[in-house]
Design a protein around this motif. Structure first.
Motif, PDB file in Angstrom:
ATOM      1  N   ARG A   1       0.821  -1.101  -0.013  1.00  0.00           N
ATOM      2  CA  ARG A   1       0.070  -0.026   0.106  1.00  0.00           C
ATOM      3  C   ARG A   1       0.775   1.182  -0.103  1.00  0.00           C
ATOM      4  NH1 ARG A   1      -2.184   1.062   5.689  1.00  0.00           N
ATOM      5  NH2 ARG A   1      -0.250   1.730   5.875  1.00  0.00           N
ATOM      6  N   ASP A   2       1.794   1.456   0.943  1.00  0.00           N
ATOM      7  CA  ASP A   2       2.740   2.610   0.957  1.00  0.00           C
ATOM      8  C   ASP A   2       3.541   2.644  -0.271  1.00  0.00           C
ATOM      9  OD1 ASP A   2       1.348   2.683   3.343  1.00  0.00           O
ATOM     10  OD2 ASP A   2       3.214   2.601   4.846  1.00  0.00           O
ATOM     11  N   ALA A   3       4.200   1.612  -0.636  1.00  0.00           N
ATOM     12  CA  ALA A   3       5.077   1.707  -1.862  1.00  0.00           C
ATOM     13  C   ALA A   3       4.204   2.456  -2.969  1.00  0.00           C
ATOM     14  CB  ALA A   3       5.518   0.281  -2.237  1.00  0.00           C
ATOM     15  N   LEU A   4       3.029   1.965  -3.145  1.00  0.00           N
ATOM     16  CA  LEU A   4       2.251   2.532  -4.440  1.00  0.00           C
ATOM     17  C   LEU A   4       2.246   3.897  -4.366  1.00  0.00           C
ATOM     18  CD1 LEU A   4      -0.709   0.041  -5.071  1.00  0.00           C
ATOM     19  CD2 LEU A   4       1.403   0.392  -6.494  1.00  0.00           C
ATOM     20  N   LEU A   5       1.826   4.607  -3.145  1.00  0.00           N
ATOM     21  CA  LEU A   5       1.724   5.851  -2.891  1.00  0.00           C
ATOM     22  C   LEU A   5       3.028   6.656  -3.084  1.00  0.00           C
ATOM     23  CD1 LEU A   5       0.063   8.507  -2.157  1.00  0.00           C
ATOM     24  CD2 LEU A   5       0.434   7.850   0.230  1.00  0.00           C
ATOM     25  N   MET A   6       4.205   6.070  -2.353  1.00  0.00           N
ATOM     26  CA  MET A   6       5.219   6.700  -2.656  1.00  0.00           C
ATOM     27  C   MET A   6       5.698   6.880  -4.271  1.00  0.00           C
ATOM     28  SD  MET A   6       7.660   5.490   0.463  1.00  0.00           S
ATOM     29  CE  MET A   6       7.229   3.713   0.930  1.00  0.00           C
ATOM     30  N   GLU A   7       5.571   5.647  -4.744  1.00  0.00           N
ATOM     31  CA  GLU A   7       5.856   5.803  -6.343  1.00  0.00           C
ATOM     32  C   GLU A   7       4.994   6.869  -7.074  1.00  0.00           C
ATOM     33  OE1 GLU A   7       7.757   1.389  -6.929  1.00  0.00           O
ATOM     34  OE2 GLU A   7       5.712   1.721  -7.557  1.00  0.00           O
ATOM     35  N   ARG A   8       3.614   6.919  -6.716  1.00  0.00           N
ATOM     36  CA  ARG A   8       2.924   7.975  -7.388  1.00  0.00           C
ATOM     37  C   ARG A   8       3.367   9.449  -7.051  1.00  0.00           C
ATOM     38  NH1 ARG A   8      -1.587   4.799  -6.487  1.00  0.00           N
ATOM     39  NH2 ARG A   8      -2.252   5.358  -4.510  1.00  0.00           N
ATOM     40  N   LEU A   9       4.144   9.510  -5.828  1.00  0.00           N
ATOM     41  CA  LEU A   9       4.751  10.694  -5.468  1.00  0.00           C
ATOM     42  C   LEU A   9       6.322  11.070  -5.771  1.00  0.00           C
ATOM     43  CD1 LEU A   9       3.309  10.778  -1.731  1.00  0.00           C
ATOM     44  CD2 LEU A   9       2.407  12.077  -3.640  1.00  0.00           C
ATOM     45  N   GLY A  10       6.610   9.977  -6.921  1.00  0.00           N
ATOM     46  CA  GLY A  10       7.780  10.314  -7.505  1.00  0.00           C
ATOM     47  C   GLY A  10       9.139   9.525  -6.832  1.00  0.00           C
ATOM     48  N   LEU A  11       8.899   8.625  -5.811  1.00  0.00           N
ATOM     49  CA  LEU A  11      10.024   8.176  -5.277  1.00  0.00           C
ATOM     50  C   LEU A  11      10.337   6.659  -5.692  1.00  0.00           C
ATOM     51  CD1 LEU A  11       9.176   8.585  -1.546  1.00  0.00           C
ATOM     52  CD2 LEU A  11      10.518  10.009  -3.003  1.00  0.00           C
ATOM     53  N   ARG A  12      11.421   6.290  -5.724  1.00  0.00           N
ATOM     54  CA  ARG A  12      11.739   4.688  -6.514  1.00  0.00           C
ATOM     55  C   ARG A  12      11.823   4.045  -5.078  1.00  0.00           C
ATOM     56  NH1 ARG A  12      16.871   5.329  -9.696  1.00  0.00           N
ATOM     57  NH2 ARG A  12      17.410   6.998  -8.336  1.00  0.00           N
ATOM     58  N   VAL A  13      11.109   2.760  -5.140  1.00  0.00           N
ATOM     59  CA  VAL A  13      11.046   1.985  -3.732  1.00  0.00           C
ATOM     60  C   VAL A  13      11.375   0.713  -4.297  1.00  0.00           C
ATOM     61  CG1 VAL A  13       9.372   1.324  -1.955  1.00  0.00           C
ATOM     62  CG2 VAL A  13       8.713   3.198  -3.124  1.00  0.00           C
ATOM     63  N   ARG A  14      12.292   0.105  -3.212  1.00  0.00           N
ATOM     64  CA  ARG A  14      12.653  -1.318  -3.191  1.00  0.00           C
ATOM     65  C   ARG A  14      12.021  -1.790  -2.145  1.00  0.00           C
ATOM     66  NH1 ARG A  14      18.100  -4.383  -0.924  1.00  0.00           N
ATOM     67  NH2 ARG A  14      17.404  -6.545  -1.481  1.00  0.00           N
ATOM     68  N   ARG A  15      10.686  -2.803  -2.675  1.00  0.00           N
ATOM     69  CA  ARG A  15       9.785  -3.574  -1.687  1.00  0.00           C
ATOM     70  C   ARG A  15      10.571  -4.660  -0.995  1.00  0.00           C
ATOM     71  NH1 ARG A  15       7.076  -1.373  -6.043  1.00  0.00           N
ATOM     72  NH2 ARG A  15       4.990  -0.605  -5.724  1.00  0.00           N
ATOM     73  N   THR A  16      10.330  -4.751   0.333  1.00  0.00           N
ATOM     74  CA  THR A  16      11.071  -5.733   0.781  1.00  0.00           C
ATOM     75  C   THR A  16      10.087  -6.415   2.037  1.00  0.00           C
ATOM     76  OG1 THR A  16      12.263  -5.095   2.722  1.00  0.00           O
ATOM     77  CG2 THR A  16      13.422  -4.819   0.747  1.00  0.00           C
ATOM     78  N   ASP A  17      10.222  -7.818   2.352  1.00  0.00           N
ATOM     79  CA  ASP A  17       9.436  -8.108   3.487  1.00  0.00           C
ATOM     80  C   ASP A  17       9.985  -9.525   3.859  1.00  0.00           C
ATOM     81  OD1 ASP A  17       6.428  -7.318   4.372  1.00  0.00           O
ATOM     82  OD2 ASP A  17       7.260  -9.052   5.164  1.00  0.00           O
ATOM     83  N   ILE A  18      10.031  -9.933   5.353  1.00  0.00           N
ATOM     84  CA  ILE A  18      10.440 -10.972   5.908  1.00  0.00           C
ATOM     85  C   ILE A  18       9.528 -12.029   5.654  1.00  0.00           C
ATOM     86  CG2 ILE A  18       9.388 -10.377   8.082  1.00  0.00           C
ATOM     87  CD1 ILE A  18      11.798 -11.414   9.590  1.00  0.00           C
ATOM     88  N   THR A  19       8.294 -12.052   5.176  1.00  0.00           N
ATOM     89  CA  THR A  19       7.021 -13.057   5.082  1.00  0.00           C
ATOM     90  C   THR A  19       7.246 -13.318   3.531  1.00  0.00           C
ATOM     91  OG1 THR A  19       6.011 -12.124   6.856  1.00  0.00           O
ATOM     92  CG2 THR A  19       4.692 -13.258   5.353  1.00  0.00           C
ATOM     93  N   PRO A  20       7.461 -14.534   3.526  1.00  0.00           N
ATOM     94  CA  PRO A  20       7.449 -15.037   1.891  1.00  0.00           C
ATOM     95  C   PRO A  20       5.995 -14.945   1.328  1.00  0.00           C
ATOM     96  CG  PRO A  20       8.353 -16.592   3.349  1.00  0.00           C
ATOM     97  CD  PRO A  20       7.846 -15.582   4.179  1.00  0.00           C
ATOM     98  N   GLY A  21       4.943 -14.803   2.051  1.00  0.00           N
ATOM     99  CA  GLY A  21       3.611 -14.820   1.383  1.00  0.00           C
ATOM    100  C   GLY A  21       3.467 -13.604   0.739  1.00  0.00           C
ATOM    101  N   PHE A  22       3.883 -12.404   1.666  1.00  0.00           N
ATOM    102  CA  PHE A  22       3.758 -11.056   1.136  1.00  0.00           C
ATOM    103  C   PHE A  22       4.707 -10.653  -0.152  1.00  0.00           C
ATOM    104  CE2 PHE A  22       2.276  -9.519   5.307  1.00  0.00           C
ATOM    105  CZ  PHE A  22       1.275  -9.488   5.021  1.00  0.00           C
ATOM    106  N   VAL A  23       5.778 -11.071  -0.016  1.00  0.00           N
ATOM    107  CA  VAL A  23       6.735 -11.295  -1.324  1.00  0.00           C
ATOM    108  C   VAL A  23       6.130 -11.803  -2.606  1.00  0.00           C
ATOM    109  CG1 VAL A  23       8.996 -11.801  -2.298  1.00  0.00           C
ATOM    110  CG2 VAL A  23       8.947 -11.001   0.147  1.00  0.00           C
TER     111      VAL A  23
END
Ligand SMILES: C[S@@+](CC[C@H](N)C(=O)[O-])C[C@H]1O[C@@H](n2cnc3c(N)ncnc32)[C@H](O)[C@@H]1O
Length: 205
Positions: free
Chosen positions: A52-74
């Motif tokens: 959710r937050d990565a999408l908003l950050m990207e809409r605002l012009g940021l470049r995001v590396r998405r990471t998570d400790i939980t395999p299901g989210f990845v």
């Protein structure tokens, strides 16, 4: 995989479908973060969850590396067409290819790090962030730690609660300065949050 990560992993799809919607408070923090960083800045996100937050950050012009400790989210993030990395900030290599990150965003994720480990995690995050780069995080306010079962995740998760003064000391000791902590921010279920922002110090931690 610890018990908390197992709980997220079992119900990752439910969390994405029925998990917390973007609140006005989170949106305001993301917008402020993006404004301070400027378009094109590179952000390491810890605990992207449903993204959710990565999408908003990207809409605002940021470049995001998405990471998570939980395999299901990845897996879910990848199924949505995003690059995403399985990463435990306590032990895995956090480095970016090339330059350090301009910022780290960790909304409601570091609250699952054990109290004794938070300084190590924040020091490792500082080490991969450029001097003057930003940290944005939110943790739960309170005393002690404990297990809670609530929301879209049906299994128990372990939470570490923090008070602002202690948290400020740990963030500072990990190589961050300009620390601002807003305490008592009300959550949806009556819980209180600590919203943290900080700047990567010029001194190596
Ligand atoms: C409450 S969810 C928040 C997800 C997302 N950031 C959001 O705000 O919707 C907690 C996140 O922390 C991650 N997490 C669990 N244990 C963690 C740990 N020890 N270190 C870092 N992240 C962890 C979970 O996989 C999950 O993505």
């Amino acid at each position: 995989m610890n018990e908390t990560v197992r709980a997220y992993d079992r119900d990752a799809a439910a969390y994405v479908a029925h998990g917390p919607a973007m609140t006005d408070a989170v949106r305001a923090r993301v917008e402020d973060f993006a404004q301070r960083l400027g378009a094109g800045a590179r952000v390491l996100e810890i605990g992207s969850g449903g993204g959710r937050d990565a999408l908003l950050m990207e809409r605002l012009g940021l470049r995001v590396r998405r990471t998570d400790i939980t395999p299901g989210f990845v897996a879910l993030l990848r199924a949505q067409g995003h690059e995403a990395d399985l990463l435990d900030p306590l032990v895995d290599d956090l480095a970016a290819a090339g330059d350090p990150y301009d910022a780290v965003w960790a909304n409601a994720s570091l609250l699952h790090v054990a109290r004794v480990d938070l300084r190590v995690v924040l020091t490792r995050l500082a080490a991969v962030t450029r001097v003057g780069g930003l940290l944005g995080a939110a943790l739960k306010e309170g005393d002690g730690d404990g297990w809670s079962t609530h929301g879209a995740i049906s299994g128990p998760r372990h939470f570490t609660y923090w008070r602002a003064d202690h948290l400020r000391a740990v963030v500072a000791a990990a190589g961050w300065t300009g620390i601002e902590i807003h305490a008592g921010v009300a959550g949806r279920r009556g819980e209180a949050w600590l919203e943290v922002s900080a700047v990567r110090d010029g001194v190596s931690p």
